[in-house]
Design a protein around this motif. Sequence first.
Motif, short mmCIF file in Angstrom:
data_model
loop_
_atom_site.label_atom_id
_atom_site.label_comp_id
_atom_site.label_asym_id
_atom_site.label_seq_id
_atom_site.Cartn_x
_atom_site.Cartn_y
_atom_site.Cartn_z
N GLY A 140 -2.56 8.28 12.38
CA GLY A 140 -2.65 9.70 13.42
C GLY A 140 -1.91 9.99 14.44
O GLY A 140 -1.58 10.81 14.47
N VAL B 69 -1.22 4.12 13.28
CA VAL B 69 -0.10 5.10 13.16
C VAL B 69 -0.21 6.25 12.47
O VAL B 69 0.55 7.24 13.18
CB VAL B 69 1.09 3.80 12.37
CG1 VAL B 69 2.31 4.68 11.33
CG2 VAL B 69 0.72 2.79 12.73
N ILE C 253 -9.19 8.81 9.30
CA ILE C 253 -8.05 8.41 11.22
C ILE C 253 -7.76 9.51 11.69
O ILE C 253 -7.92 10.48 11.55
CB ILE C 253 -6.85 7.13 10.82
CG1 ILE C 253 -6.75 6.91 9.47
CG2 ILE C 253 -6.01 7.26 11.23
CD1 ILE C 253 -5.46 6.34 8.80
N TRP D 257 0.90 -1.31 0.33
CA TRP D 257 0.26 0.29 0.24
C TRP D 257 1.05 1.66 0.46
O TRP D 257 2.07 1.47 1.30
CB TRP D 257 -0.86 0.51 0.92
CG TRP D 257 -2.04 0.55 0.83
CD1 TRP D 257 -3.67 0.10 0.68
CD2 TRP D 257 -2.51 2.47 0.98
NE1 TRP D 257 -4.27 1.37 0.77
CE2 TRP D 257 -4.09 2.45 1.18
CE3 TRP D 257 -1.69 3.45 2.14
CZ2 TRP D 257 -4.38 3.49 1.55
CZ3 TRP D 257 -1.75 4.89 1.60
CH2 TRP D 257 -3.36 5.30 2.19
N CYS E 193 -5.93 -1.67 7.79
CA CYS E 193 -6.30 -1.61 6.79
C CYS E 193 -6.86 -2.96 6.21
O CYS E 193 -7.26 -3.67 5.14
CB CYS E 193 -5.52 -0.18 6.00
SG CYS E 193 -6.53 1.02 6.95
N LYS F 223 -4.41 8.69 16.44
CA LYS F 223 -5.04 7.02 16.68
C LYS F 223 -4.13 6.60 15.47
O LYS F 223 -3.82 7.05 13.75
CB LYS F 223 -7.00 6.74 15.72
CG LYS F 223 -7.16 7.56 17.09
CD LYS F 223 -7.50 6.90 18.47
CE LYS F 223 -8.56 7.10 19.39
NZ LYS F 223 -8.07 6.68 20.68
N ALA G 90 -8.69 0.89 1.45
CA ALA G 90 -8.69 1.26 3.36
C ALA G 90 -8.97 2.11 4.10
O ALA G 90 -10.66 2.39 3.14
CB ALA G 90 -7.33 2.25 3.26
N CYS G 91 -8.85 2.33 4.99
CA CYS G 91 -9.99 2.57 5.89
C CYS G 91 -10.38 4.65 5.73
O CYS G 91 -9.16 4.71 4.93
CB CYS G 91 -9.68 2.51 7.57
SG CYS G 91 -8.33 1.49 7.50
N ILE H 290 -4.11 0.38 13.10
CA ILE H 290 -5.94 0.12 12.26
C ILE H 290 -5.26 -0.85 11.30
O ILE H 290 -4.40 -0.43 10.10
CB ILE H 290 -5.87 1.53 12.21
CG1 ILE H 290 -6.33 2.23 12.89
CG2 ILE H 290 -7.32 1.09 10.96
CD1 ILE H 290 -6.33 4.51 12.70
N TYR I 30 -3.34 10.18 2.94
CA TYR I 30 -4.50 10.99 3.72
C TYR I 30 -4.06 12.54 4.00
O TYR I 30 -3.59 12.81 4.56
CB TYR I 30 -4.09 10.01 5.49
CG TYR I 30 -4.79 9.19 5.57
CD1 TYR I 30 -6.42 8.88 5.59
CD2 TYR I 30 -3.72 7.45 5.32
CE1 TYR I 30 -6.51 7.04 5.08
CE2 TYR I 30 -4.51 6.09 5.16
CZ TYR I 30 -6.23 6.55 5.64
OH TYR I 30 -6.77 4.65 5.42
N1 SME Z 1 -2.00 1.41 9.12
C1 SME Z 1 -2.68 2.75 9.02
C2 SME Z 1 -3.87 3.12 8.74
C3 SME Z 1 -4.13 3.23 7.20
S1 SME Z 1 -3.53 2.12 6.13
O1 SME Z 1 -1.88 1.22 6.67
C4 SME Z 1 -3.63 2.21 4.28
C5 SME Z 1 -2.61 3.36 10.57
O2 SME Z 1 -2.88 2.47 11.54
O3 SME Z 1 -3.03 4.44 10.97
#
Ligand code: SME
Length: 172
Positions: free
Chosen positions: A86, A84, A78, A53, A109, A82, A74-75, A107, A57
């Motif tokens: 955020g 990685v 964010i 990926w 995704c 929060k 993906a999400c 998170i 964002y």
């Molecule tokens: N893993 C990321 C979320 C975004 S995806 O990896 C595309 C995170 O913890 O912020």
Amino acid sequence: MHALKPSTATDKPSLYADLARQLQALFEAEPDAVANAANMASLLFHSLPDLNWAGFYWMKAGTLVLGPFQGKPACLRIAVGKGVCGTAAQRRRSLRVDDVHEFPGHIACDADSASELVVPIINGAQILGVLDLDSPRKARFDAADEAGCESLADIFLAHQRRHLGSLAKLVA
Ligand code: SME
């Protein structure tokens, strides 16, 4: 049409220098920040080995919202602080995570992701968003990747600062 030129670089600094040149050629005179971010995500996804990926964002009304990317869906949003992405946005510093499963609040995704590199994109005092790279290989990203991706994010920012209208729309 721009042909993707596979890099022949044998070390990471040379690879990122090569990508910097290709990125500048891709941007050329194009002012549109979404178009340029989309091509940048594609260039990184197809040029850096072992990624699942690569994308952006953007900070909109205090939340990171999904931008142009390559990879699985993906999400969408964010919160700052929060995951990685955020966390990097909150700290305003690049964040490398060798094993995302060990990162509190990561998170997921894409279940394939094992390591992650997030580079914030900051214009003066304003955080515009983040560049996010995921790999299915643990500890895929090192200091050379961090420095290289920071320099590519700087090229994007420097280019879009010349087209402030399009930059403002990114985060509106
Ligand atoms: N893993 C990321 C979320 C975004 S995806 O990896 C595309 C995170 O913890 O912020």
